[in-house]
Design an enzyme around this catalytic site. Structure first.
Site, PDB file in Angstrom:
ATOM      1  N   CYS A 356       0.803  -1.262   0.077  1.00  0.00           N
ATOM      2  CA  CYS A 356      -0.146  -0.071   0.045  1.00  0.00           C
ATOM      3  C   CYS A 356       0.708   1.199   0.051  1.00  0.00           C
ATOM      4  O   CYS A 356       0.281   2.328  -0.452  1.00  0.00           O
ATOM      5  CB  CYS A 356      -0.745   0.008   1.262  1.00  0.00           C
ATOM      6  SG  CYS A 356      -1.853  -1.358   1.416  1.00  0.00           S
TER       7      CYS A 356
HETATM    8  O1  KQY Z   1      -4.073   0.221   2.464  1.00  0.00           O
HETATM    9  C1  KQY Z   1      -4.201   1.044   2.108  1.00  0.00           C
HETATM   10  N1  KQY Z   1      -4.066   0.804   0.618  1.00  0.00           N
HETATM   11  C2  KQY Z   1      -4.763   2.201   2.496  1.00  0.00           C
HETATM   12  C3  KQY Z   1      -5.122   2.350   3.816  1.00  0.00           C
HETATM   13  C4  KQY Z   1      -5.422   3.603   4.228  1.00  0.00           C
HETATM   14  C5  KQY Z   1      -5.461   3.659   5.416  1.00  0.00           C
HETATM   15  C6  KQY Z   1      -5.604   5.159   6.168  1.00  0.00           C
HETATM   16  N2  KQY Z   1      -5.701   4.925   7.678  1.00  0.00           N
END
Ligand code: KQY
Length: 378
Positions: A356
């Site tokens: 992520c």
């Molecule tokens: O996992 C993701 N791609 C983004 C997660 C965002 C979490 C914000 N607290």
């Protein structure tokens, strides 16, 4: 220079390559917001430094950082990592960065999706998100890549491509009314075809239990090679993840990819289950309008949330009892790469993991000669 194009990538001959194809580099953003990252984001910053260093052993890494944190990030990151000033609302480069596409003439362009913080005012995770929505354009500019501004909301973590016309996603995310309420499943498939060169979409159901992105596929399943998929798994039938993973397995087992292949599925045991501690929750600032972190919250931990660099697979270390078993599965799935683990609980506490926070810059190749294209050609 980066031009904004009003044509469509697939019609222009571009496709989204798989993450396991060669890269020219990788982008990250620097964590700093204290309502998501505990203790002034210091523990998360230390984890991001380790991720950047592990990827830099394979390919050039760039980290975007705010003006406020520039000097701090520059001194914490290895000299080999390029640090550029870049505004953002948080640090999820997978979701706010461009999805790069390449063509057979050795050119690379960026697809700049609309971003609404994982659901906008209908369950999104913060407001405003305007700086995040501008990140993809700025990355394209720095990379010298022409850009397509896509007419829909989509985060990079919601899709995985095999580079040969197949895409994995989840219904929970891409069909969620808080993303593109006016679009049907067929219309979304058409947008994926037009922007990424996708011929076959494999729809999985729900993402990992308690994933606050509304079930991003990059925490659930991904491609290790054409026809080869990794899937997060548990054998514990009483765990809420069991039914989610079983359903995904069933869908994958009965699917064919764009070339007509069946999938070989590598099950990656889930860590834990993992929960936020009271101490960890207490380190996160409370602000109006966002869901407070609480001790006892189940964390959406998954070993599938790794990054495939040119020579390494950079995987999250999340659970001493399970890390080695997960690494062994990844070694089988990626026999030509070294698997490197980075302690990643601090990233998980922020709501995601290594995949992520990264975005690869694929290396375009000219098909005629088979030679790598020179960098910076568009
Ligand atoms: O996992 C993701 N791609 C983004 C997660 C965002 C979490 C914000 N607290």
């Amino acid at each position: 220079m980066s031009r904004t194009l009003d044509t469509r990538p697939a019609r222009d001959g571009f496709r989204m390559p798989a993450e396991f194809e060669p890269h020219d580099g990788c982008w990250l953003l620097w964590p700093e917001r204290t309502d998501n990252w505990r203790l002034g984001a210091k523990p998360a910053q230390a984890a991001f430094v380790q991720v950047a260093a592990a990827i830099a052993a394979s390919e050039p890494v760039t980290v975007g950082v705010s003006q406020r944190q520039y000097a701090n990030a520059r001194s914490a990151l290895p000299p080999a990592v390029r640090v550029v000033e870049l505004s953002s609302n948080d640090c999820w480069m997978r979701d706010v960065g461009p999805t790069f596409v390449v063509d057979a003439r050795g050119r690379r362009r960026g697809v700049d999706w609309r971003f609404n913080a994982w659901g906008g005012l209908e369950g999104g995770l913060y407001w405003p998100w305007d700086l995040d929505d501008a990140v993809a354009q700025k990355v394209c500019e720095i990379e010298g890549a022409d850009r397509y501004r896509a007419p829909c909301v989509l985060e990079g973590g919601a899709i995985h491509a095999d580079g040969q016309g197949t895409l994995l996603t989840t219904e929970e995310c891409l069909l969620n009314p808080n993303r593109n309420p006016g679009l049907t499943r067929e219309e979304i498939e058409r947008l994926l075809a037009d922007h990424l060169g996708i011929e076959t979409v494999i729809w999985l159901g729900r993402g990992v239990y308690r994933d606050e992105t509304d079930g991003h596929v990059d925490n659930l399943a991904c491609f290790a090679a054409p026809g080869v998929v990794c899937l997060t798994w548990t054998d514990d039938r009483s765990d809420p993840q069991y039914e989610i993973s079983r359903d995904a397995h069933e869908r994958l087992a009965s699917a064919r990819d764009a070339r007509g292949r069946r999938f070989e599925i590598h099950k990656l045991v889930q860590p834990g289950p993992l929960y936020m501690t009271d101490e960890e929750a207490a380190g996160v600032d409370h602000v109006d309008g966002t869901e407070p972190r609480r001790g006892g919250n189940r964390l959406a931990g998954s070993y599938v949330n790794f990054y495939v660099a040119n020579r390494h697979v950079v995987m999250p270390l999340l659970d001493r009892k399970r890390d080695a078993r997960a690494a062994a599965v990844l070694k089988r799935a990626f026999p030509k790469r070294e698997v490197v683990g980075v302690p990643a609980r601090e990233i998980l506490l922020g709501g995601g993991n290594i995949h992520c926070i990264t975005q690869q810059v694929p290396r375009p190749r000219e098909l005629r000669s088979g030679r790598a294209a020179p960098r910076r050609r568009r």
